[in-house]
Structures are given as C-alpha cells and as structure tokens.
Scaffold this motif. Structure first.
Motif, PDB file in Angstrom:
ATOM      1  N   ALA A 164       0.812  -1.268  -0.241  1.00 36.19           N
ATOM      2  CA  ALA A 164      -0.123  -0.034   0.038  1.00 36.19           C
ATOM      3  C   ALA A 164       0.913   1.127  -0.030  1.00 36.19           C
ATOM      4  CB  ALA A 164      -0.912  -0.159   1.324  1.00 36.19           C
ATOM      5  N   ASP A 165       0.102   2.457  -0.245  1.00 38.46           N
ATOM      6  CA  ASP A 165       1.177   3.539  -0.310  1.00 38.46           C
ATOM      7  C   ASP A 165       1.760   3.701   1.118  1.00 38.46           C
ATOM      8  OD1 ASP A 165      -0.104   4.440  -2.272  1.00 38.46           O
ATOM      9  OD2 ASP A 165      -1.574   5.612  -1.676  1.00 38.46           O
ATOM     10  N   ALA A 166       1.506   3.286   2.220  1.00 35.03           N
ATOM     11  CA  ALA A 166       1.982   3.370   3.477  1.00 35.03           C
ATOM     12  C   ALA A 166       3.074   2.216   3.879  1.00 35.03           C
ATOM     13  CB  ALA A 166       1.062   3.103   4.627  1.00 35.03           C
ATOM     14  N   GLY A 167       3.139   1.299   2.770  1.00 32.52           N
ATOM     15  CA  GLY A 167       4.466   0.268   2.718  1.00 32.52           C
ATOM     16  C   GLY A 167       3.403  -1.105   2.880  1.00 32.52           C
ATOM     17  N   ARG A 168       4.296  -2.053   3.334  1.00 36.55           N
ATOM     18  CA  ARG A 168       3.686  -3.556   3.365  1.00 36.55           C
ATOM     19  C   ARG A 168       2.878  -3.556   4.635  1.00 36.55           C
ATOM     20  NH1 ARG A 168       5.975  -7.524   0.662  1.00 36.55           N
ATOM     21  NH2 ARG A 168       5.838  -8.780   2.427  1.00 36.55           N
ATOM     22  N   LEU A 169       1.606  -3.926   4.308  1.00 31.19           N
ATOM     23  CA  LEU A 169       0.639  -3.981   5.342  1.00 31.19           C
ATOM     24  C   LEU A 169       0.189  -5.579   5.564  1.00 31.19           C
ATOM     25  CD1 LEU A 169      -2.027  -1.020   4.718  1.00 31.19           C
ATOM     26  CD2 LEU A 169       0.176  -1.030   6.150  1.00 31.19           C
ATOM     27  N   THR A 170       0.057  -5.849   6.780  1.00 27.62           N
ATOM     28  CA  THR A 170      -0.504  -7.394   6.961  1.00 27.62           C
ATOM     29  C   THR A 170      -1.906  -7.082   7.609  1.00 27.62           C
ATOM     30  OG1 THR A 170       1.386  -8.037   7.916  1.00 27.62           O
ATOM     31  CG2 THR A 170      -0.261  -9.441   8.636  1.00 27.62           C
ATOM     32  N   VAL A 171      -2.657  -7.856   6.739  1.00 29.87           N
ATOM     33  CA  VAL A 171      -4.220  -7.928   6.870  1.00 29.87           C
ATOM     34  C   VAL A 171      -4.594  -9.421   7.551  1.00 29.87           C
ATOM     35  CG1 VAL A 171      -6.340  -7.631   6.028  1.00 29.87           C
ATOM     36  CG2 VAL A 171      -4.750  -6.313   5.104  1.00 29.87           C
ATOM     37  N   ASN A 172      -5.294  -9.171   8.623  1.00 29.81           N
ATOM     38  CA  ASN A 172      -5.537 -10.666   9.577  1.00 29.81           C
ATOM     39  C   ASN A 172      -7.064 -10.569   9.358  1.00 29.81           C
ATOM     40  OD1 ASN A 172      -2.610 -11.207  10.239  1.00 29.81           O
ATOM     41  ND2 ASN A 172      -2.977  -9.648  11.709  1.00 29.81           N
ATOM     42  N   LEU A 173      -7.353 -11.999   9.532  1.00 27.77           N
ATOM     43  CA  LEU A 173      -9.030 -12.170   9.547  1.00 27.77           C
ATOM     44  C   LEU A 173      -9.003 -13.402  10.669  1.00 27.77           C
ATOM     45  CD1 LEU A 173     -11.918 -12.098   8.374  1.00 27.77           C
ATOM     46  CD2 LEU A 173     -11.341 -14.192   7.202  1.00 27.77           C
ATOM     47  N   ASP A 174      -9.563 -12.754  11.748  1.00 26.40           N
ATOM     48  CA  ASP A 174      -9.560 -13.983  12.920  1.00 26.40           C
ATOM     49  C   ASP A 174     -11.362 -14.208  13.167  1.00 26.40           C
ATOM     50  OD1 ASP A 174      -7.042 -13.812  13.829  1.00 26.40           O
ATOM     51  OD2 ASP A 174      -7.313 -11.756  14.142  1.00 26.40           O
ATOM     52  N   ILE A 175     -11.350 -15.499  12.886  1.00 27.99           N
ATOM     53  CA  ILE A 175     -12.908 -15.990  13.042  1.00 27.99           C
ATOM     54  C   ILE A 175     -13.116 -16.249  14.561  1.00 27.99           C
ATOM     55  CG2 ILE A 175     -14.461 -17.689  12.274  1.00 27.99           C
ATOM     56  CD1 ILE A 175     -12.933 -17.985   9.740  1.00 27.99           C
ATOM     57  N   VAL A 176     -14.236 -15.533  15.029  1.00 30.17           N
ATOM     58  CA  VAL A 176     -14.717 -16.104  16.414  1.00 30.17           C
ATOM     59  C   VAL A 176     -15.860 -17.001  16.295  1.00 30.17           C
ATOM     60  CG1 VAL A 176     -15.501 -15.252  18.556  1.00 30.17           C
ATOM     61  CG2 VAL A 176     -13.913 -14.222  17.067  1.00 30.17           C
ATOM     62  N   PRO A 177     -15.837 -18.408  16.352  1.00 30.93           N
ATOM     63  CA  PRO A 177     -17.138 -19.263  16.044  1.00 30.93           C
ATOM     64  C   PRO A 177     -17.845 -19.432  17.106  1.00 30.93           C
ATOM     65  CG  PRO A 177     -14.951 -20.437  17.054  1.00 30.93           C
ATOM     66  CD  PRO A 177     -14.412 -18.993  17.044  1.00 30.93           C
ATOM     67  N   ASP A 178     -18.603 -18.331  17.567  1.00 31.31           N
ATOM     68  CA  ASP A 178     -19.690 -18.189  18.670  1.00 31.31           C
ATOM     69  C   ASP A 178     -20.722 -19.011  18.241  1.00 31.31           C
ATOM     70  OD1 ASP A 178     -22.171 -16.849  19.523  1.00 31.31           O
ATOM     71  OD2 ASP A 178     -20.691 -16.134  20.923  1.00 31.31           O
ATOM     72  N   GLU A 179     -21.326 -19.826  18.772  1.00 31.91           N
ATOM     73  CA  GLU A 179     -22.836 -20.726  18.504  1.00 31.91           C
ATOM     74  C   GLU A 179     -23.655 -20.000  17.887  1.00 31.91           C
ATOM     75  OE1 GLU A 179     -23.878 -24.210  20.878  1.00 31.91           O
ATOM     76  OE2 GLU A 179     -21.836 -24.488  21.470  1.00 31.91           O
TER      77      GLU A 179
END
Length: 164
Positions: free
Chosen positions: A102-117
């Motif tokens: 990105a313009d700001a440099g390398r970005l780490t994008v995370n996806l954290d799933i919360v398996p709530d019933e």
C-alpha cells in the motif's frame, strides 16, 4: 486437601488397566469392534478421549497387557501431540493472514474468526510493518480473505467491506 476442588490434582492411580498421573488417565477397555483391547487417553477435565488406539494382548492372548510407566509416558506424549496438531489445525482454520503493498508500505491484513455458536463473526484488521494496528472492523464469519479482498479493503480507506 479438598479433593472436590476443581483445581486439585487427581490422585495418581497405577493399576494394570487404569493409570492416572500428570493430568492424564489411560484406561484399557474392551475393543468394541473385535475381540481385542483398546486404550483411551483422557486429559483431566476433558469429556472425550484425546486418543483411542489398539492395545496389546497379554501372554495369555485373552487379557490385555498391563499398563506400565514406559507405555503410559509414550501414550501421554502421543496424546499430547494429537491435541497440539488439532489446536494448530483449528488455529489455521480460524486465523488467516495476507501481506499487501500500500502507499504506507507493506501491510499485514488478518482475519480472525470467532466461532460463537449463536453469532459467529470475524475481525478484519490491518497492521503496519511495525505491528501497529491501523484499522479493525467486524465482518461476517464467511468473509473470504484474499490478496484481492485485502487490497480492496486497504484501498477503500478501511471502510467495512460490504458497506458503501
């Protein structure tokens, strides 16, 4: 010592078909599928065995070989490894990460799933190269993280995906 206390360690047992020590119980049981024997390894506090496997017949070819220290230690090691692999697999299913430019440099994008019933969801977050969080939004648990979806989210100025 109060043996009913939830954190109290269970007393060790060293019987031919039942060993309990160091947070684990090994139980030799009749194999339901044939005439042989099986061993169940259950971690203290867990409702289900972490490991169930065949157990060796004794010399009389009728009864199971008795448990001993070496066998118990090997079973604990194997059952612990099964649990560790399961936890790693679950972590891999619930946590995804991509790196985008990105313009700001390398970005780490995370996806954290919360398996709530009742209400499963996921958290999408962006971190800069120093590990500082730039944005975080709640998204549907079904959100598919890819390089393209991450780049689109970054390009939008971190507007929640699916919103205009």
């Amino acid at each position: 010592m109060d043996s009913d206390a939830p954190d109290a360690p269970a007393e060790p047992i060293y019987e031919p078909r039942l060993w309990r020590d160091n947070g684990w119980t090994a139980k030799v049981v009749k194999n339901e599928d044939d005439d042989g024997w099986a061993v169940e390894m259950i971690r203290d506090g867990e409702p289900e065995p972490a490991l169930v496997g065949p157990w060796t017949m004794g010399r009389d070819k009728k009864n199971p070989k008795p448990l001993d220290t070496g066998a118990f230690n090997t079973l604990v090691k194997t059952a612990s490894e099964v649990i560790r692999r399961h936890e790693q697999q679950l972590h891999a299913l619930l946590h995804k990460s991509v790196v985008v430019s990105a313009d700001a440099g390398r970005l780490t994008v995370n996806l954290d799933i919360v398996p709530d019933e009742d209400d499963p969801y996921a958290v999408l977050s962006a971190l800069d190269e120093g590990g500082d969080q730039l944005a975080q939004v709640r998204v549907a648990a079904s959100f598919k993280l890819s390089n393209a979806s991450a780049e689109a989210w970054v390009a939008s100025g971190f507007v929640k995906p699916g919103k205009g």
